[in-house]
Design a protein around this motif. Structure first.
Motif, short mmCIF file in Angstrom:
data_model
loop_
_atom_site.label_atom_id
_atom_site.label_comp_id
_atom_site.label_asym_id
_atom_site.label_seq_id
_atom_site.Cartn_x
_atom_site.Cartn_y
_atom_site.Cartn_z
N GLY A 1 5.15 -3.05 -0.68
CA GLY A 1 3.70 -3.62 -0.92
C GLY A 1 2.28 -2.45 -0.90
O GLY A 1 1.12 -2.01 -1.29
N SER A 2 3.09 -1.89 0.60
CA SER A 2 1.67 -0.28 0.54
C SER A 2 2.15 0.89 -0.38
O SER A 2 0.93 0.89 -0.99
N ILE A 3 3.39 0.77 -0.90
CA ILE A 3 3.80 1.96 -1.85
C ILE A 3 3.15 1.11 -3.08
O ILE A 3 2.38 1.79 -3.90
N ILE B 1 1.39 7.10 2.53
CA ILE B 1 0.81 9.07 1.82
C ILE B 1 2.00 9.41 1.25
O ILE B 1 1.55 10.46 0.42
N ALA B 2 3.38 9.53 1.71
CA ALA B 2 3.99 10.29 1.80
C ALA B 2 4.80 10.28 0.22
O ALA B 2 5.01 11.49 -0.49
N TYR B 3 4.30 9.00 -0.13
CA TYR B 3 4.70 8.72 -1.70
C TYR B 3 3.44 9.36 -3.04
O TYR B 3 3.59 9.56 -3.79
N ILE C 1 -6.39 6.47 2.72
CA ILE C 1 -6.06 5.15 2.71
C ILE C 1 -6.25 4.85 3.78
O ILE C 1 -6.26 5.34 5.51
N SER C 2 -7.02 3.10 3.83
CA SER C 2 -7.61 2.89 5.55
C SER C 2 -5.92 1.83 6.15
O SER C 2 -6.20 1.17 5.36
N GLN C 3 -6.23 1.95 7.27
CA GLN C 3 -5.74 1.08 8.83
C GLN C 3 -6.66 -0.19 9.48
O GLN C 3 -8.06 0.53 9.74
#
Length: 394
Positions: free
Chosen positions: A114-116, A158-160, A258-260
């Protein structure tokens, strides 16, 4: 791809199965309650909701070791082999915080996926912003689960973004616990800046996130921590956050934010000691939203995270995040009427299930809260920390 050009809300009911046991504080009923609140408020039409595919092995291998992934898979069996049960401790999967559970590989791979997918939607231009509240599992390390987190979807996203799009990524972590897993994943990577504002590790898990953790090698100065004092309130929290973030983003100039959004810095949260109100959970995403448009063409992916008062805090905080991200008209009503009530249908649906009296307004009636006796001293200590955090940003 269709051209949505509107923010997307990534949600899959399967993510509510990310559950360690019935007594564990990480309770995904909060996701169900948030979605219901947004729907009752008329702010979440079906047209903005998307689902995602599970992360691939390659996606996981960008941030986790093959041995760790193998262990997670083996311990996901309804009845793991004895040899893997004995190995669980080596991988951090036998603690009260992060015990292995049936199906955890498949369920957590869905979270990572989902995040990717959120990154793909935003970086491809299909959507300006994307919200994935099931994500934000920021404590998982390269070869170890920790802090309720099995795979680190934030690090994987992030890595993606770096690999597929060559993006410079600014990661912002507003959870009350330090975003350690993400920081250490990219500690020597100058293409990733991290900002974590959290309760000082002197008193709280994971014990890291000191102001002198700044990155190493070419990445020195790209890792920024603002450890605030216990009982920090809205004004001091927002002063530290806004000033440090403003300096960092101007220096780093990211392609993507990208925020958490862990919402456990709220005064009601049972696992920490920061004393913020719902005002922070409106003002903070408003700042990120504005800066995303100012510095990176609006490209913003937001993730969930911690939050353990699932009744009074999480649904309101996460709903406010979506209201800001999707520029809902309801925000205008809230500006005009700070004590605007939540939808009565939502209150009726959940009050009977809640062990506590629900707060019936979007924002907290902070004027009724008891003042913190050491407010001035706490604010001054936070101001000193903020200045040290910005030392290498000016």
């Amino acid at each position: 791809m269709t051209n949505r050009k509107q923010p997307v809300f990534i949600y899959d009911e399967r993510e509510t199965q990310y559950k360690f046991n019935d007594d564990h504080p990480f309770n995904q009923l909060r996701l169900t309650m948030t979605v219901d609140l947004l729907r009752q408020a008329g702010a979440l039409p079906d047209s903005v909701i998307v689902t995602a595919q599970a992360a691939t092995e390659q996606d996981l291998l960008r941030v986790h070791t093959p041995a760790y992934i193998e262990a997670v898979k083996a311990l996901s069996s309804p009845q793991p082999e004895e040899r893997w049960i004995k190995e669980a401790g080596r991988f951090g999967l036998d603690t009260d915080d992060t015990p292995y559970f049936p199906g955890m590989h498949e369920i957590t791979a869905n979270v990572v996926g989902g995040s990717i997918h959120a990154v793909d939607l935003v970086m491809s231009g299909e959507a300006p912003h994307a919200l994935h509240l099931g994500g934000g599992l920021h404590h998982a390390m390269q070869s170890k689960g920790a802090g309720f987190c099995v795979y680190n979807d934030a690090s994987a996203a992030i890595a993606y973004a770096k690999e597929k799009y060559g993006a410079k990524v600014l990661y912002i972590d507003t959870d009350v616990h330090h975003g350690d897993g993400v920081q250490w994943s990219f500690y020597s990577d100058p293409q990733v800046a991290t900002l974590s504002i959290h309760e000082t590790g002197k008193y709280l898990f994971p014990g890291t996130g000191a102001v002198n953790e700044r990155g190493e090698g070419e990445a020195f100065g790209t890792k920024v921590n603002v450890p605030v004092e216990p009982y920090t309130e809205d004004e001091s929290w927002l002063e530290c956050f806004s000033e440090v973030l403003g300096e960092l983003i101007a220096r780093f100039q990211p392609d993507l934010i990208i925020s958490q959004h862990g919402c456990d810095a709220h005064a009601f949260d049972p696992l920490a000691h920061v004393h913020c109100s719902m005002h922070v959970y409106k003002a903070m995403p408003e700042l990120i939203h504005r800066l995303a448009h100012q510095w990176c063409a609006g490209r913003w992916v937001a993730l969930g995270g911690g939050g353990y008062d699932i009744w009074r805090v999480v649904p309101r905080a996460w709903s406010l995040l979506w209201l800001v991200m999707s520029e809902q008209a309801l925000l205008g009503q809230l500006e005009a009427e700070p004590q605007l009530r939540l939808p009565q249908a939502w209150l009726n649906a959940w009050q009977g299930k809640s062990p506590v009296q629900l707060v019936d307004t979007w924002l907290d009636p902070v004027e009724t809260w008891s003042p913190i006796p050491r407010r001035q001293a706490i604010a001054e200590k936070n101001r000193q920390t903020k200045e040290i955090a910005m030392m290498y940003l000016k």
